[in-house]
Design an enzyme around this catalytic site. Structure first.
Site, mmCIF file in Angstrom:
data_model
loop_
_atom_site.group_PDB
_atom_site.id
_atom_site.type_symbol
_atom_site.label_atom_id
_atom_site.label_comp_id
_atom_site.label_asym_id
_atom_site.label_seq_id
_atom_site.Cartn_x
_atom_site.Cartn_y
_atom_site.Cartn_z
ATOM 1 N N ASP A 23 0.826 -1.213 0.000
ATOM 2 C CA ASP A 23 0.000 0.000 0.000
ATOM 3 C C ASP A 23 0.863 1.266 0.000
ATOM 4 O O ASP A 23 1.957 1.277 0.566
ATOM 5 C CB ASP A 23 -0.926 -0.017 1.234
ATOM 6 C CG ASP A 23 -2.115 0.909 1.062
ATOM 7 O OD1 ASP A 23 -2.366 1.378 -0.069
ATOM 8 O OD2 ASP A 23 -2.804 1.170 2.065
ATOM 9 N N HIS A 40 2.330 3.338 -9.179
ATOM 10 C CA HIS A 40 2.160 1.883 -9.297
ATOM 11 C C HIS A 40 3.364 1.264 -10.013
ATOM 12 O O HIS A 40 3.822 0.189 -9.641
ATOM 13 C CB HIS A 40 0.867 1.546 -10.040
ATOM 14 C CG HIS A 40 -0.385 1.919 -9.285
ATOM 15 N ND1 HIS A 40 -0.581 1.551 -7.965
ATOM 16 C CD2 HIS A 40 -1.492 2.622 -9.649
ATOM 17 C CE1 HIS A 40 -1.761 2.001 -7.561
ATOM 18 N NE2 HIS A 40 -2.322 2.660 -8.560
ATOM 19 N N LEU A 134 10.052 -21.172 -4.007
ATOM 20 C CA LEU A 134 9.093 -20.230 -3.417
ATOM 21 C C LEU A 134 7.706 -20.392 -4.046
ATOM 22 O O LEU A 134 7.587 -20.430 -5.266
ATOM 23 C CB LEU A 134 9.595 -18.791 -3.659
ATOM 24 C CG LEU A 134 8.621 -17.673 -3.279
ATOM 25 C CD1 LEU A 134 8.464 -17.573 -1.762
ATOM 26 C CD2 LEU A 134 9.083 -16.327 -3.843
HETATM 27 C C1 IPE Z 1 -5.626 -2.801 -0.418
HETATM 28 O O1 IPE Z 1 -5.286 -1.471 -0.466
HETATM 29 C C2 IPE Z 1 -5.530 -3.409 -1.779
HETATM 30 C C3 IPE Z 1 -4.187 -3.563 -2.324
HETATM 31 C C4 IPE Z 1 -3.068 -3.211 -1.759
HETATM 32 C C5 IPE Z 1 -4.135 -4.189 -3.615
HETATM 33 P P1 IPE Z 1 -6.356 -0.303 -0.650
HETATM 34 O O2 IPE Z 1 -5.559 0.949 -0.700
HETATM 35 O O3 IPE Z 1 -7.235 -0.591 -1.792
HETATM 36 O O4 IPE Z 1 -7.205 -0.409 0.690
HETATM 37 P P2 IPE Z 1 -8.041 0.697 1.475
HETATM 38 O O5 IPE Z 1 -9.019 1.272 0.486
HETATM 39 O O6 IPE Z 1 -7.070 1.742 1.945
HETATM 40 O O7 IPE Z 1 -8.679 -0.023 2.619
HETATM 41 C C1 IPE Z 2 -1.687 0.188 -3.344
HETATM 42 O O1 IPE Z 2 -1.450 1.535 -3.460
HETATM 43 C C2 IPE Z 2 -1.798 -0.484 -4.671
HETATM 44 C C3 IPE Z 2 -3.167 -0.850 -5.048
HETATM 45 C C4 IPE Z 2 -4.233 -0.716 -4.329
HETATM 46 C C5 IPE Z 2 -3.326 -1.444 -6.350
HETATM 47 P P1 IPE Z 2 -2.604 2.602 -3.395
HETATM 48 O O2 IPE Z 2 -2.949 3.002 -4.790
HETATM 49 O O3 IPE Z 2 -3.736 2.120 -2.577
HETATM 50 O O4 IPE Z 2 -1.856 3.794 -2.653
HETATM 51 P P2 IPE Z 2 -2.512 4.866 -1.680
HETATM 52 O O5 IPE Z 2 -3.128 4.119 -0.559
HETATM 53 O O6 IPE Z 2 -3.513 5.610 -2.478
HETATM 54 O O7 IPE Z 2 -1.361 5.710 -1.258
HETATM 55 MG MG MG Z 3 -4.174 2.340 -0.590
#
Ligand code: IPE
Ligand code: IPE
Ligand code: MG
Length: 248
Positions: A23, A40, A134
């Site tokens: 995240d 990303h 793995l």
């Molecule tokens: C969880 O992160 C999903 C992934 C890392 C793929 P999100 O960023 O989508 O989750 P919330 O919305 O903060 O709970």
């Molecule tokens: C996690 O990064 C990756 C995915 C959910 C695919 P985010 O896109 O949720 O990053 P933040 O939480 O907005 O910083």
């Molecule tokens: Mg996120």
């Protein structure tokens, strides 16, 4: 195997199953005044490094949360960018992963993905299914509730077909219907970016996991922090409901 260790890790007591909620890509992009897609993209560099290192360390299972069932609610541009990255990742990494004896399993509903992605994922699974190194699980179009509902449906089908009585269903039967069938429960769950929630990830498999929440954003997560998380895990006292020895 001589991979450098950046924290005091006991290689004899590694977590058998590490799960990571990757995240913070969006916030990282914002910090760098970049479009979210570039956040990303930066995140996939971290992903490569963590997969390689997990394989070198000798971790049994590594599960990465790449795209949740709820992430479809993001903008079309962002979803498309993520889908393209998923495709690019499999095309560019599959040879090396296969060479490293990595077995790939996809957690989630592949058929709900665009056709190209769906095919690439299925191909990666088939190509690596006999590998014994793995076990890399990538959660794509994954939601834990959907996984549990699917398991209930599969069990109901077994009952309907007379293979099982409702009263005979045990947690082992249930676990066998999950995407992680045959793999150990999660020992260590890492979520980067400082958020402290599961966001519909591995609810069943994390029943007794140890959670570590590094505040660093995913693209900035590195081997030093990864090893620190493993060292933190190794310093925890796990009880599994038992009375700890000292209090007996
Ligand atoms: C969880 O992160 C999903 C992934 C890392 C793929 P999100 O960023 O989508 O989750 P919330 O919305 O903060 O709970
Ligand atoms: C996690 O990064 C990756 C995915 C959910 C695919 P985010 O896109 O949720 O990053 P933040 O939480 O907005 O910083
Ligand atoms: Mg996120």
């Amino acid at each position: 195997m001589t991979t450098p260790l950046y924290a005091p890790i006991d290689l004899e007591r590694l977590p058998r199953h590490v799960a990571i909620i990757m995240d913070g890509n969006g916030r990282w992009a914002q910090q760098h005044k970049l479009k979210v897609a570039l956040g990303h993209r930066a995140g996939t560099e971290t992903l490569r490094e963590i997969i390689r290192n997990s394989s070198d360390l000798g971790i049994g299972s590594l599960t990465l949360y790449a795209f949740s069932t709820e992430n479809w609610t993001r903008s079309k541009t962002e979803v498309e960018a993520l889908m393209q990255l998923i495709l690019d990742f499999f095309h560019s990494e599959i040879d090396e992963l296969d060479e490293k004896n990595v077995r790939i399993t996809i957690l989630g509903d592949k058929d709900g993905l665009p056709q190209k992605q769906c095919e690439a994922l299925k191909e990666a699974e088939i190509r690596t299914e006999k590998n014994t190194g793995l076990h890399l699980n990538i959660a794509i179009n994954y939601g834990s509730r959907a996984e549990l509902v699917r398991a209930a449906q599969l069990l109901a089908k077994d009952v309907q077909e007379g293979l099982l009585q409702p009263g005979e269903i045990t947690d082992a039967h249930f676990a066998r219907k999950l995407y992680t069938d045959g793999q150990p429960d999660v020992d260590l769950l890492i979520r980067t970016s400082g958020e402290m929630r599961l966001s519909n990830f591995l609810l069943w498999q994390c029943s007794y996991a140890e959670f570590v929440f590094p505040t660093v954003l995913w693209p900035d997560f590195d081997l030093k922090q990864y090893h620190a998380c493993i060292a933190e895990f190794q310093g925890r006292k796990r009880r599994f409901g038992r009375r700890p020895d000292a209090d007996e």
